[in-house]
Write a protein that holds these residues in place. Structure first.
Motif, PDB file in Angstrom:
ATOM      1  N   TYR A 130      53.986  30.829  33.679  1.00  0.00           N
ATOM      2  CA  TYR A 130      53.314  31.014  32.393  1.00  0.00           C
ATOM      3  C   TYR A 130      51.813  30.739  32.526  1.00  0.00           C
ATOM      4  CZ  TYR A 130      51.679  29.954  27.694  1.00  0.00           C
ATOM      5  OH  TYR A 130      50.943  29.910  26.548  1.00  0.00           O
ATOM      6  N   LEU A 131      51.443  29.751  33.331  1.00  0.00           N
ATOM      7  CA  LEU A 131      50.025  29.414  33.491  1.00  0.00           C
ATOM      8  C   LEU A 131      49.246  30.552  34.141  1.00  0.00           C
ATOM      9  CD1 LEU A 131      50.280  25.701  34.633  1.00  0.00           C
ATOM     10  CD2 LEU A 131      49.458  26.559  32.447  1.00  0.00           C
ATOM     11  N   LEU A 132      49.836  31.216  35.123  1.00  0.00           N
ATOM     12  CA  LEU A 132      49.158  32.343  35.761  1.00  0.00           C
ATOM     13  C   LEU A 132      48.995  33.498  34.778  1.00  0.00           C
ATOM     14  CD1 LEU A 132      47.933  33.572  38.323  1.00  0.00           C
ATOM     15  CD2 LEU A 132      50.222  34.421  38.880  1.00  0.00           C
ATOM     16  N   LEU A 133      50.043  33.789  34.029  1.00  0.00           N
ATOM     17  CA  LEU A 133      49.949  34.863  33.039  1.00  0.00           C
ATOM     18  C   LEU A 133      48.928  34.534  31.953  1.00  0.00           C
ATOM     19  CD1 LEU A 133      53.723  35.757  32.661  1.00  0.00           C
ATOM     20  CD2 LEU A 133      51.967  37.000  33.923  1.00  0.00           C
ATOM     21  N   LYS A 134      48.878  33.282  31.522  1.00  0.00           N
ATOM     22  CA  LYS A 134      47.903  32.853  30.515  1.00  0.00           C
ATOM     23  C   LYS A 134      46.486  32.945  31.074  1.00  0.00           C
ATOM     24  CE  LYS A 134      46.866  30.830  26.596  1.00  0.00           C
ATOM     25  NZ  LYS A 134      46.834  31.586  25.366  1.00  0.00           N
ATOM     26  N   SER A 135      46.310  32.607  32.341  1.00  0.00           N
ATOM     27  CA  SER A 135      45.000  32.702  32.983  1.00  0.00           C
ATOM     28  C   SER A 135      44.508  34.152  33.010  1.00  0.00           C
ATOM     29  CB  SER A 135      45.089  32.132  34.402  1.00  0.00           C
ATOM     30  OG  SER A 135      43.886  32.311  35.082  1.00  0.00           O
ATOM     31  N   ILE A 136      45.383  35.065  33.366  1.00  0.00           N
ATOM     32  CA  ILE A 136      45.019  36.484  33.388  1.00  0.00           C
ATOM     33  C   ILE A 136      44.728  36.985  31.979  1.00  0.00           C
ATOM     34  CG2 ILE A 136      45.914  38.803  33.873  1.00  0.00           C
ATOM     35  CD1 ILE A 136      47.423  37.526  36.240  1.00  0.00           C
ATOM     36  N   GLU A 137      45.514  36.537  31.024  1.00  0.00           N
ATOM     37  CA  GLU A 137      45.299  36.934  29.627  1.00  0.00           C
ATOM     38  C   GLU A 137      43.939  36.454  29.116  1.00  0.00           C
ATOM     39  OE1 GLU A 137      47.173  35.398  25.512  1.00  0.00           O
ATOM     40  OE2 GLU A 137      48.628  36.177  26.951  1.00  0.00           O
ATOM     41  N   GLU A 138      43.584  35.219  29.420  1.00  0.00           N
ATOM     42  CA  GLU A 138      42.293  34.668  28.993  1.00  0.00           C
ATOM     43  C   GLU A 138      41.133  35.417  29.654  1.00  0.00           C
ATOM     44  OE1 GLU A 138      41.502  32.423  26.664  1.00  0.00           O
ATOM     45  OE2 GLU A 138      43.629  32.363  26.129  1.00  0.00           O
ATOM     46  N   TYR A 139      41.287  35.747  30.919  1.00  0.00           N
ATOM     47  CA  TYR A 139      40.249  36.521  31.614  1.00  0.00           C
ATOM     48  C   TYR A 139      40.086  37.886  30.962  1.00  0.00           C
ATOM     49  CZ  TYR A 139      38.151  39.579  35.085  1.00  0.00           C
ATOM     50  OH  TYR A 139      37.362  40.500  35.704  1.00  0.00           O
ATOM     51  N   ASN A 140      41.193  38.569  30.684  1.00  0.00           N
ATOM     52  CA  ASN A 140      41.142  39.920  30.113  1.00  0.00           C
ATOM     53  C   ASN A 140      40.545  39.939  28.713  1.00  0.00           C
ATOM     54  OD1 ASN A 140      42.178  41.242  32.346  1.00  0.00           O
ATOM     55  ND2 ASN A 140      44.290  41.143  31.612  1.00  0.00           N
ATOM     56  N   LYS A 141      40.600  38.824  27.977  1.00  0.00           N
ATOM     57  CA  LYS A 141      40.018  38.776  26.639  1.00  0.00           C
ATOM     58  C   LYS A 141      38.500  38.903  26.671  1.00  0.00           C
ATOM     59  CE  LYS A 141      43.384  35.794  24.332  1.00  0.00           C
ATOM     60  NZ  LYS A 141      43.572  34.447  23.741  1.00  0.00           N
ATOM     61  N   ASN A 143      36.440  39.521  29.788  1.00  0.00           N
ATOM     62  CA  ASN A 143      35.808  40.058  30.996  1.00  0.00           C
ATOM     63  C   ASN A 143      36.362  41.423  31.370  1.00  0.00           C
ATOM     64  OD1 ASN A 143      34.236  37.593  31.919  1.00  0.00           O
ATOM     65  ND2 ASN A 143      36.295  36.744  31.754  1.00  0.00           N
ATOM     66  N   THR A 144      35.587  42.120  32.182  1.00  0.00           N
ATOM     67  CA  THR A 144      36.032  43.356  32.810  1.00  0.00           C
ATOM     68  C   THR A 144      35.730  43.246  34.289  1.00  0.00           C
ATOM     69  OG1 THR A 144      33.900  44.385  32.383  1.00  0.00           O
ATOM     70  CG2 THR A 144      35.651  44.823  30.783  1.00  0.00           C
ATOM     71  N   PRO A 145      36.379  43.913  35.145  1.00  0.00           N
ATOM     72  CA  PRO A 145      37.492  44.844  34.947  1.00  0.00           C
ATOM     73  C   PRO A 145      38.767  44.099  34.572  1.00  0.00           C
ATOM     74  CG  PRO A 145      37.153  44.494  37.285  1.00  0.00           C
ATOM     75  CD  PRO A 145      36.060  43.748  36.581  1.00  0.00           C
ATOM     76  N   ARG A 146      39.615  44.799  33.840  1.00  0.00           N
ATOM     77  CA  ARG A 146      40.863  44.186  33.380  1.00  0.00           C
ATOM     78  C   ARG A 146      41.848  44.061  34.536  1.00  0.00           C
ATOM     79  NH1 ARG A 146      41.837  43.709  28.109  1.00  0.00           N
ATOM     80  NH2 ARG A 146      44.053  44.103  28.331  1.00  0.00           N
ATOM     81  N   ILE A 147      42.649  43.007  34.467  1.00  0.00           N
ATOM     82  CA  ILE A 147      43.689  42.757  35.466  1.00  0.00           C
ATOM     83  C   ILE A 147      45.036  43.108  34.835  1.00  0.00           C
ATOM     84  CG2 ILE A 147      44.844  41.021  36.877  1.00  0.00           C
ATOM     85  CD1 ILE A 147      42.208  39.431  36.851  1.00  0.00           C
ATOM     86  N   PHE A 148      45.776  43.985  35.487  1.00  0.00           N
ATOM     87  CA  PHE A 148      47.115  44.343  35.040  1.00  0.00           C
ATOM     88  C   PHE A 148      48.107  43.754  36.030  1.00  0.00           C
ATOM     89  CE2 PHE A 148      44.331  47.660  33.448  1.00  0.00           C
ATOM     90  CZ  PHE A 148      44.616  47.590  32.096  1.00  0.00           C
ATOM     91  N   PHE A 149      48.916  42.832  35.530  1.00  0.00           N
ATOM     92  CA  PHE A 149      49.853  42.120  36.395  1.00  0.00           C
ATOM     93  C   PHE A 149      51.180  42.005  35.680  1.00  0.00           C
ATOM     94  CE2 PHE A 149      51.501  37.863  37.829  1.00  0.00           C
ATOM     95  CZ  PHE A 149      51.892  38.281  39.085  1.00  0.00           C
ATOM     96  N   ALA A 150      52.230  42.505  36.303  1.00  0.00           N
ATOM     97  CA  ALA A 150      53.576  42.416  35.737  1.00  0.00           C
ATOM     98  C   ALA A 150      54.480  41.790  36.779  1.00  0.00           C
ATOM     99  CB  ALA A 150      54.094  43.796  35.346  1.00  0.00           C
ATOM    100  N   PRO A 151      54.635  40.471  36.724  1.00  0.00           N
ATOM    101  CA  PRO A 151      55.469  39.817  37.729  1.00  0.00           C
ATOM    102  C   PRO A 151      56.936  40.151  37.531  1.00  0.00           C
ATOM    103  CG  PRO A 151      54.874  38.258  36.047  1.00  0.00           C
ATOM    104  CD  PRO A 151      54.138  39.541  35.727  1.00  0.00           C
TER     105      PRO A 151
END
Length: 166
Positions: A130-141, A143-151
């Motif tokens: 959950y922490l990794l997904l939350k980190s990516i979500e916060e970055y995408n809010k 910053n660009t380029p967006r990170i698309f990650f589906a574990p």
């Protein structure tokens, strides 16, 4: 006796085949695939270059990596369980008057300790994602380029990542 040793050795040797899955997760950034886990020690390190641009995302990544480190408690439980298991294989069944050092107690106790240690570490690892997904979500809010990650669920499940920009 020989069958027990054969089963234990085949189990221990098959565990090394599972370690290949650790470095197989990828994220898509600017239509390029980026390896998320560049090593089994620092999972998520492949995204650090992007996530360090956002302070909150970087802190979440650091917490994710800290929680993924092995602890002495899990190592001690696994070592004690392995010792008990090996001790049960070396012990001759002399009688049931010895309760704590009997062969059955050592065998079942060792298997139980190894199993509990494994389940606890897998549960912590799963809940820590959950922490990794939350980190990516916060970055995408922010910053660009967006990170698309589906574990996926450690290779046992199916994950589909969809991203859409307007």
């Amino acid at each position: 006796m020989g069958l027990h040793i054969l089963v234990i050795l085949s189990t221990l040797l098959s565990i090394s085949a599972w370690s290949v899955e650790t470095c197989s997760r990828v994220a898509t950034i600017n239509y390029q695939e980026v390896l998320v886990d560049v090593s089994s020690v620092n999972r998520g390190e492949g995204l650090r270059y992007y996530l360090q641009k956002d302070q909150f995302a970087k802190e979440l990544l650091n917490e994710y990596q800290e929680n993924n480190r092995l602890t002495w408690k899990s190592a001690a439980m696994s070592t004690l369980g392995t010792g008990m298991l090996l001790g049960s294989l070396l012990r001759t069944s002399s009688g049931d008057s010895e309760t704590l050092t009997s062969r059955n107690f050592l065998l079942l106790g060792g298997i139980s300790l190894i199993g509990i240690s494994y389940l606890v570490s897998k549960t912590n690892q799963y809940s820590n994602e959950y922490l990794l997904l939350k980190s990516i979500e916060e970055y995408n809010k922010r910053n660009t380029p967006r990170i698309f990650f589906a574990p996926t669920n450690d290779g046992n499940g199916l994950g589909i990542g969809l991203g859409q920009e307007f």
